[in-house]
Design a protein around this motif. Sequence first.
Motif, PDB file in Angstrom:
ATOM      1  N   TRP A 112       0.832  -1.197   0.000  1.00 20.18           N
ATOM      2  CA  TRP A 112       0.000   0.000   0.000  1.00 20.18           C
ATOM      3  C   TRP A 112       0.872   1.254   0.000  1.00 20.18           C
ATOM      4  O   TRP A 112       2.001   1.243   0.505  1.00 20.18           O
ATOM      5  N   GLN A 113       0.340   2.343  -0.533  1.00 20.44           N
ATOM      6  CA  GLN A 113       1.080   3.609  -0.593  1.00 20.44           C
ATOM      7  C   GLN A 113       0.774   4.437   0.661  1.00 20.44           C
ATOM      8  O   GLN A 113       0.184   5.504   0.592  1.00 20.44           O
ATOM      9  N   ALA A 114       1.193   3.911   1.788  1.00 19.86           N
ATOM     10  CA  ALA A 114       0.923   4.566   3.065  1.00 19.86           C
ATOM     11  C   ALA A 114       1.943   5.663   3.339  1.00 19.86           C
ATOM     12  O   ALA A 114       3.122   5.548   2.982  1.00 19.86           O
ATOM     13  N   ARG A 115       1.461   6.735   4.001  1.00 18.28           N
ATOM     14  CA  ARG A 115       2.349   7.817   4.401  1.00 18.28           C
ATOM     15  C   ARG A 115       2.049   8.197   5.850  1.00 18.28           C
ATOM     16  O   ARG A 115       0.967   7.952   6.374  1.00 18.28           O
ATOM     17  N   GLN A 116       3.038   8.811   6.493  1.00 22.92           N
ATOM     18  CA  GLN A 116       2.942   9.205   7.895  1.00 22.92           C
ATOM     19  C   GLN A 116       2.838  10.725   7.983  1.00 22.92           C
ATOM     20  O   GLN A 116       3.583  11.450   7.304  1.00 22.92           O
ATOM     21  N   LEU A 117       1.896  11.210   8.817  1.00 27.04           N
ATOM     22  CA  LEU A 117       1.713  12.654   8.964  1.00 27.04           C
ATOM     23  C   LEU A 117       2.845  13.260   9.780  1.00 27.04           C
ATOM     24  O   LEU A 117       3.095  12.846  10.920  1.00 27.04           O
ATOM     25  N   ASP A 118       3.512  14.225   9.219  1.00 25.39           N
ATOM     26  CA  ASP A 118       4.624  14.887   9.890  1.00 25.39           C
ATOM     27  C   ASP A 118       4.129  15.610  11.148  1.00 25.39           C
ATOM     28  O   ASP A 118       3.243  16.464  11.082  1.00 25.39           O
ATOM     29  N   GLY A 119       4.672  15.246  12.289  1.00 18.95           N
ATOM     30  CA  GLY A 119       4.286  15.886  13.546  1.00 18.95           C
ATOM     31  C   GLY A 119       3.034  15.329  14.174  1.00 18.95           C
ATOM     32  O   GLY A 119       2.692  15.696  15.298  1.00 18.95           O
ATOM     33  N   GLY A 120       2.321  14.440  13.472  1.00 19.22           N
ATOM     34  CA  GLY A 120       1.159  13.772  14.019  1.00 19.22           C
ATOM     35  C   GLY A 120       0.033  14.692  14.457  1.00 19.22           C
ATOM     36  O   GLY A 120      -0.104  15.821  13.975  1.00 19.22           O
ATOM     37  N   TYR A 121      -0.779  14.201  15.376  1.00 24.23           N
ATOM     38  CA  TYR A 121      -1.930  14.973  15.855  1.00 24.23           C
ATOM     39  C   TYR A 121      -1.489  16.299  16.473  1.00 24.23           C
ATOM     40  O   TYR A 121      -2.203  17.306  16.375  1.00 24.23           O
ATOM     41  N   LYS A 122      -0.310  16.315  17.091  1.00 24.88           N
ATOM     42  CA  LYS A 122       0.172  17.540  17.732  1.00 24.88           C
ATOM     43  C   LYS A 122       0.255  18.688  16.728  1.00 24.88           C
ATOM     44  O   LYS A 122      -0.105  19.833  17.040  1.00 24.88           O
ATOM     45  N   THR A 123       0.714  18.395  15.521  1.00 22.14           N
ATOM     46  CA  THR A 123       0.786  19.414  14.480  1.00 22.14           C
ATOM     47  C   THR A 123      -0.614  19.843  14.056  1.00 22.14           C
ATOM     48  O   THR A 123      -0.878  21.034  13.850  1.00 22.14           O
ATOM     49  N   TYR A 124      -1.519  18.863  13.930  1.00 23.34           N
ATOM     50  CA  TYR A 124      -2.893  19.190  13.553  1.00 23.34           C
ATOM     51  C   TYR A 124      -3.536  20.078  14.619  1.00 23.34           C
ATOM     52  O   TYR A 124      -4.207  21.074  14.298  1.00 23.34           O
ATOM     53  N   ARG A 125      -3.359  19.739  15.876  1.00 25.15           N
ATOM     54  CA  ARG A 125      -3.944  20.518  16.959  1.00 25.15           C
ATOM     55  C   ARG A 125      -3.427  21.952  16.960  1.00 25.15           C
ATOM     56  O   ARG A 125      -4.187  22.910  17.163  1.00 25.15           O
ATOM     57  N   ARG A 126      -2.150  22.108  16.703  1.00 22.74           N
ATOM     58  CA  ARG A 126      -1.574  23.455  16.638  1.00 22.74           C
ATOM     59  C   ARG A 126      -2.205  24.260  15.497  1.00 22.74           C
ATOM     60  O   ARG A 126      -2.475  25.455  15.629  1.00 22.74           O
ATOM     61  N   SER A 127      -2.493  23.600  14.385  1.00 23.06           N
ATOM     62  CA  SER A 127      -3.109  24.292  13.256  1.00 23.06           C
ATOM     63  C   SER A 127      -4.543  24.723  13.593  1.00 23.06           C
ATOM     64  O   SER A 127      -4.997  25.782  13.153  1.00 23.06           O
ATOM     65  N   VAL A 128      -5.256  23.901  14.380  1.00 23.56           N
ATOM     66  CA  VAL A 128      -6.610  24.264  14.803  1.00 23.56           C
ATOM     67  C   VAL A 128      -6.573  25.524  15.659  1.00 23.56           C
ATOM     68  O   VAL A 128      -7.358  26.462  15.462  1.00 23.56           O
ATOM     69  N   LEU A 129      -5.658  25.573  16.617  1.00 24.94           N
ATOM     70  CA  LEU A 129      -5.553  26.741  17.489  1.00 24.94           C
ATOM     71  C   LEU A 129      -5.179  27.992  16.693  1.00 24.94           C
ATOM     72  O   LEU A 129      -5.705  29.088  16.943  1.00 24.94           O
ATOM     73  N   ASP A 130      -4.289  27.838  15.734  1.00 28.41           N
ATOM     74  CA  ASP A 130      -3.900  28.977  14.892  1.00 28.41           C
ATOM     75  C   ASP A 130      -5.090  29.482  14.081  1.00 28.41           C
ATOM     76  O   ASP A 130      -5.324  30.699  13.967  1.00 28.41           O
ATOM     77  N   ARG A 131      -5.882  28.571  13.537  1.00 28.42           N
ATOM     78  CA  ARG A 131      -7.019  28.960  12.707  1.00 28.42           C
ATOM     79  C   ARG A 131      -8.135  29.583  13.546  1.00 28.42           C
ATOM     80  O   ARG A 131      -8.867  30.457  13.055  1.00 28.42           O
ATOM     81  N   LEU A 132      -8.254  29.175  14.801  1.00 32.20           N
ATOM     82  CA  LEU A 132      -9.258  29.779  15.669  1.00 32.20           C
ATOM     83  C   LEU A 132      -8.958  31.246  15.959  1.00 32.20           C
ATOM     84  O   LEU A 132      -9.857  32.014  16.308  1.00 32.20           O
ATOM     85  N   GLU A 133      -7.719  31.633  15.811  1.00 30.66           N
ATOM     86  CA  GLU A 133      -7.342  33.031  16.017  1.00 30.66           C
ATOM     87  C   GLU A 133      -7.701  33.898  14.816  1.00 30.66           C
ATOM     88  O   GLU A 133      -7.942  35.101  14.959  1.00 30.66           O
ATOM     89  N   THR A 134      -7.747  33.327  13.624  1.00 32.39           N
ATOM     90  CA  THR A 134      -7.914  34.121  12.407  1.00 32.39           C
ATOM     91  C   THR A 134      -9.204  33.839  11.641  1.00 32.39           C
ATOM     92  O   THR A 134      -9.771  34.742  11.025  1.00 32.39           O
ATOM     93  N   LEU A 135      -9.678  32.600  11.662  1.00 36.15           N
ATOM     94  CA  LEU A 135     -10.822  32.220  10.840  1.00 36.15           C
ATOM     95  C   LEU A 135     -12.101  32.968  11.189  1.00 36.15           C
ATOM     96  O   LEU A 135     -12.827  33.413  10.280  1.00 36.15           O
ATOM     97  N   PRO A 136     -12.470  33.151  12.476  1.00 37.75           N
ATOM     98  CA  PRO A 136     -13.721  33.852  12.787  1.00 37.75           C
ATOM     99  C   PRO A 136     -13.809  35.259  12.195  1.00 37.75           C
ATOM    100  O   PRO A 136     -14.899  35.717  11.843  1.00 37.75           O
ATOM    101  N   ALA A 137     -12.691  35.935  12.070  1.00 39.82           N
ATOM    102  CA  ALA A 137     -12.693  37.311  11.569  1.00 39.82           C
ATOM    103  C   ALA A 137     -12.967  37.393  10.076  1.00 39.82           C
ATOM    104  O   ALA A 137     -13.178  38.490   9.543  1.00 39.82           O
TER     105      ALA A 137
END
Length: 362
Positions: A112-137
Amino acid sequence: MKNLIVPLDRLGDFDEIVDVRTPLEYADDHIPGAINAPVLSNEERVTVGTMYAQVSPFEATRLGAALVARNIAEHLQTVFADRPRSWKPLIYCWRGGKRSGSMTTWFNMIGWQARQLDGGYKTYRRSVLDRLETLPAQFRYVVLTGHTGTGKTRLLEALAAEGAQALDLERLAAHRGSLLGALPRQPQPSQKRFETGLVATLSGFDRARPVFVEAESSRIGRISVPAALLERVHGGDCIEVRASIRDRVAFLLQDYAHLFDEPEGFKQTLARYTLLHGKKVVQRWQDMIDADARAQLFTELIELHYDPAYARSSGAHFRGLDRALRCTLTGDADDCRAQARELLRTLDEAAPRISGITVPTP
């Protein structure tokens, strides 16, 4: 191995996203759409972690490897038994370490052509927090204000059914917002999962169109509404939703009928109002529960608790109240849909005068 690691912005390149963390980690929060195929159970992760800290990192790693291998084998024979040769999964764990690396390696060995997410869930969570600062505006908000029980949630749902963009914070928080607002047999999500759902919802909206949202306080049950969103909502244009006392009581009796299924728990909840209203008043309300005097109880709650609380708080938060449009609801479902359609037409006609709002008529 580096060529098997991909960044967060490539989530859309894969057929499936696989979260290999424990069921508890997955339940707390996960990337939307990801399935859970844990390489360690909740108990196994605790065992390995304890051994790592108290016995030997080497012994803990050896035990962990054996458990991971056994669990991956089980998943191959069950969860992934029907995946085709061309399947392209993205694998992640907490921070892109051994758990996701192990499954990614085995899957690629299979073909299978499997790939691993760089930084895992921790990176995803950081992106959520960053977007919560800017997306509502990035959106303009039309806020449904009004006293408790006037049908704001019903109107919000009707607006969504008529094609408007509706941000239902109470649905995301699994709570109606008041002290009595806990939903039956439905626990609230974690703060992380609420924020993930909020970002996912906002990301699906069209920035050229307004977002309808119900007025909320900074907390919905035990969930905190992000400050950046509250600030934008408090500055939005307002629609004051009204209903007669009779209809408000009817709405509340529908929404909170389940409370009477557990009268002792209901009485204990009302006891939390004692400091505000005094023992005599709260005892009278508790007696109404015993007497099944439902309409009388909610009438008093409206007049003695909810309406005074609204008068104290609403004007201090929503800056658009002085120019709010008004909408009156009745207990008829068809009327609510008709009101939603009329409201959208009114906003479309009033757009030049109301902060540039343009709401296309469905």
